[in-house]
Every structure is written in C-alpha cells, then in structure tokens.
Design an enzyme around this catalytic site. Structure first.
Site, PDB file in Angstrom:
ATOM      1  N   HIS A  16      93.463  76.398  90.921  1.00  0.00           N
ATOM      2  CA  HIS A  16      93.045  77.545  90.606  1.00  0.00           C
ATOM      3  C   HIS A  16      92.056  77.844  91.600  1.00  0.00           C
ATOM      4  CE1 HIS A  16      93.126  81.283  87.796  1.00  0.00           C
ATOM      5  NE2 HIS A  16      92.168  81.393  88.470  1.00  0.00           N
ATOM      6  N   HIS A  18      90.965  81.046  94.593  1.00  0.00           N
ATOM      7  CA  HIS A  18      91.403  82.308  95.247  1.00  0.00           C
ATOM      8  C   HIS A  18      90.709  82.413  96.918  1.00  0.00           C
ATOM      9  CE1 HIS A  18      93.024  84.663  92.075  1.00  0.00           C
ATOM     10  NE2 HIS A  18      92.122  83.899  91.237  1.00  0.00           N
ATOM     11  N   HIS A 201      98.178  84.817  86.110  1.00  0.00           N
ATOM     12  CA  HIS A 201      97.016  84.978  85.280  1.00  0.00           C
ATOM     13  C   HIS A 201      97.382  85.670  83.747  1.00  0.00           C
ATOM     14  CE1 HIS A 201      95.121  84.328  88.997  1.00  0.00           C
ATOM     15  NE2 HIS A 201      93.764  84.449  88.605  1.00  0.00           N
ATOM     16  N   GLU A 204      92.385  85.446  79.760  1.00  0.00           N
ATOM     17  CA  GLU A 204      90.975  85.300  79.893  1.00  0.00           C
ATOM     18  C   GLU A 204      90.247  86.430  79.546  1.00  0.00           C
ATOM     19  OE1 GLU A 204      87.668  83.950  83.242  1.00  0.00           O
ATOM     20  OE2 GLU A 204      89.311  85.450  83.939  1.00  0.00           O
ATOM     21  N   ASP A 282      88.197  78.876  90.429  1.00  0.00           N
ATOM     22  CA  ASP A 282      88.314  80.279  90.451  1.00  0.00           C
ATOM     23  C   ASP A 282      87.935  80.861  91.708  1.00  0.00           C
ATOM     24  OD1 ASP A 282      89.485  82.580  89.757  1.00  0.00           O
ATOM     25  OD2 ASP A 282      88.054  83.058  87.969  1.00  0.00           O
ATOM     26  N   ASP A 283      86.611  81.573  91.633  1.00  0.00           N
ATOM     27  CA  ASP A 283      86.049  82.377  92.772  1.00  0.00           C
ATOM     28  C   ASP A 283      84.481  81.676  92.968  1.00  0.00           C
ATOM     29  OD1 ASP A 283      87.935  84.163  93.657  1.00  0.00           O
ATOM     30  OD2 ASP A 283      87.692  84.870  91.310  1.00  0.00           O
TER      31      ASP A 283
END
Length: 340
Positions: A16, A18, A201, A204, A282-283
């Site tokens: 996961h 991006h 996704h 969350e 994630d980011d």
C-alpha cells in the site's frame, strides 16, 4: 524488545504505497525549486497538522497531495519517483513493492495515460532484480466518473501479468465518501476478467456499512485499509472467512485522525481475529511515516517477535509477488524469527 534495526532487517512485502505519496521531502523540495513551483506550508519537513477524517480535513490532505503531484512533470521525474520508491523500500528490508498510480494526472506531460503506464512499468523493470521486485496497481478515483474508471481498467488489462514490472491489480482510491461504489463494479469486472486483483480502498474514513458495499460490488482480493471492520464482529468474521487481505496503515490512520494515537489503531484486534494483514506506509510524503515505522507501531502495540514475523509472512501471502520471491522471503523470515 524488537529494535528498529531488527525490523529493518525483516523481509517484508509493501502493498500500500501511492505514487506521488512515496516521494521523500527533500526530493519534492528539489523538484519544486527546479520548476519554480511554490509548495503549501507544512508539506515538507513534518507531518501536516489539522488533518482529520471529516470533509474539511480530507480537503486539506487532498490539497497537499495535489500540490505535490503538480511537481511530477515529465518522464524523467516519473522515472525518478519509481526509482526512489524502490530504493527506499529496499533500504527498509522490502523484497516486494506494489506501487499504486492513477495515470490521469500525469498524462498531459507525456502524451496520455498509456505513455504514463509504459514509463512506470519500464522503470519498474529496471528496479526489479534477484533480491527485489516491484509491480504496479492502476487505480481509478472515486471523485471521477465510472467511465474513466472503465478506461483505466481496460488500460490496466493490456499490461496484466503475474511477474515483476507488470500490472497486477486494479484499485479505487480517494475520499471514500465520494461516488457511488456500485457504479464502479463494471470497471472492476473488466479488471478481474483480465486476471487483475481487485484492490479498492475502503474502511478507513467510513465504517462497516461502506465496507459491506465495497465487498458486495467490487469483490476485493484485499481492502486498502479495512481497519474499521473491527466495529462489526460479524463483518470482520466474513472478511476473515473470505480470505480478504487488509492493507493496514497505522501512520496514516493516526495522521488523518481516524484514531487518536497509535495505541488506538486496532492492529492487535485485527491480528487476533485471524485477518491477513500487510502493513503499508500509504503516503510517506504527507504522513512522515515509512514502512519500518508501521512495524515499529506493531511492536509498540505489543506484538511479539513471532507475531511480527507472522505479519511479514502474511504480507507476502496476500501479495501478488511471484512464487520465487515469496518462497525466498519465507525462508529468510524464519531465520529472522529464530535469530531472536
């Protein structure tokens, strides 16, 4: 106590991450300066304050991400993003990386979405080798139309494969409150028919009702996040029984205010339920938290060395990595666990 260096040495699969969100602060600052682009305050140097799971907080997160994405112009920079993502993962003990990209934002700089994907796949091939592999997930956005999602699914299908430097999955990202989940089922059907994994996704920003919609309409192999399934034990049992993997990203959960502190992220409850989990960053650009940080959070949540080793095994089990990578990692994870 398992140390950060121990966790760095643990073989991991990273599922996961991006594309633009993988950038390091210093790379973004350098690229922005070269292009004479002024970045918003707070995006470089620290975790942005005042993010939250409500509309206002998400808008601020999206504004920061869009500002960073505007710096990624042209083939050279796109290749740099892929190469640096691979290098950062290798340095953290990752053996396999699935990097997610929505090609639409980058298309104007290279002549369209097909060249975007060609460039990214070509650089992924350059970065893959005997000890490390990476593959690409093409993702549509909930903020755009189902017809654009179908176009992206058809594009992804042309490059589908089960080895490194291919497209291995199709995703759906952005604000979970936007769009009608059911409308995207056609795009996901196109992707599944091409042999791509379904990787949307969900779970969350929104809770069990949303997760049920995603499962019913998009038939996920894995859920990006999915942490809020713990709010409904019956749903969590359904996820476990169906073998749907969860890409859990503690750093982003806390930064977005979904949970107040790392201790509140329900990683222990998810693990004890029998759910298959892969920790993800994630980011990192926005959340200032990379892959090893997620494993540190697991250790601080009370997971033992054996349990953390099992998390690493699960990350490969629910990955789309080739068998040779998974088998080699399994043996090395066993050695890592025994060394403790």
């Amino acid at each position: 106590m398992v140390t950060r260096e121990d966790l760095r040495a643990l073989p991991k699969a990273h599922l996961h991450l991006h594309f633009t969100g993988s950038l390091a602060d210093e790379t973004l600052a350098e690229l922005a300066a070269e292009a004479d682009i002024r970045l918003p305050r707070g995006i470089v140097g620290s975790t942005p304050a005042n993010l939250s799971p409500d509309q206002r907080g998400w808008f601020r997160f999206q504004r920061l991400y869009d500002a960073a994405r505007a710096v990624v112009r042209g083939e050279t920079i796109m290749r740099r993003v892929v190469a640096e993502a691979a290098a950062a993962d290798r340095a953290e003990g990752s053996r396999w990386l699935e990097l997610q990209i929505d090609p639409t934002s980058y298309g104007p700089f290279v002549g369209g979405i097909t060249p975007v994907l060609e460039i990214v796949l070509d650089e992924a091939a350059r970065q893959s080798g005997p000890g490390f592999g990476m593959a690409i997930i093409v993702a549509a956005s909930r903020t755009r139309s189902q017809f654009e999602a179908r176009t992206l699914a058809r594009l992804a299908a042309q490059y589908a494969g089960d080895e490194a430097a291919t497209v291995v999955g199709f995703g759906l990202s952005n604000d979970e409150r936007r769009g009608d989940t059911a409308e995207f089922r056609h795009a996901f059907r196109i992707a599944r028919q091409a042999g791509l994994a379904s990787l949307p996704h969900g779970g969350e920003l929104l809770g069990p009702a949303h997760i049920r919609e995603v499962i019913a309409h998009l038939h996920p192999h894995r859920l990006g996040h999915g942490v809020r399934a713990v709010e409904d034990p019956q749903l969590l049992h359904q996820i476990v029984e169906a073998g749907i993997g969860l890409e859990v990203c503690p750093g982003s959960n806390v930064s977005l205010g979904v949970y107040a502190t790392p201790e509140h992220v329900p990683l222990r409850r998810l693990y004890d339920s029998g759910a298959q989990i892969a920790l993800g960053a994630d980011d990192p650009l926005i959340f200032d938290s990379r892959l090893v940080d997620q494993y540190v959070a697991a250790a601080e949540a009370g997971l033992t060395r054996a349990e953390i080793a099992e998390l690493a095994r699960q990350s490969f089990a629910i990955s789309l990595a080739p068998a040779r990578i998974r088998q080699a990692a399994a043996a090395d994870i066993d050695r890592w666990e025994a060394a403790g």
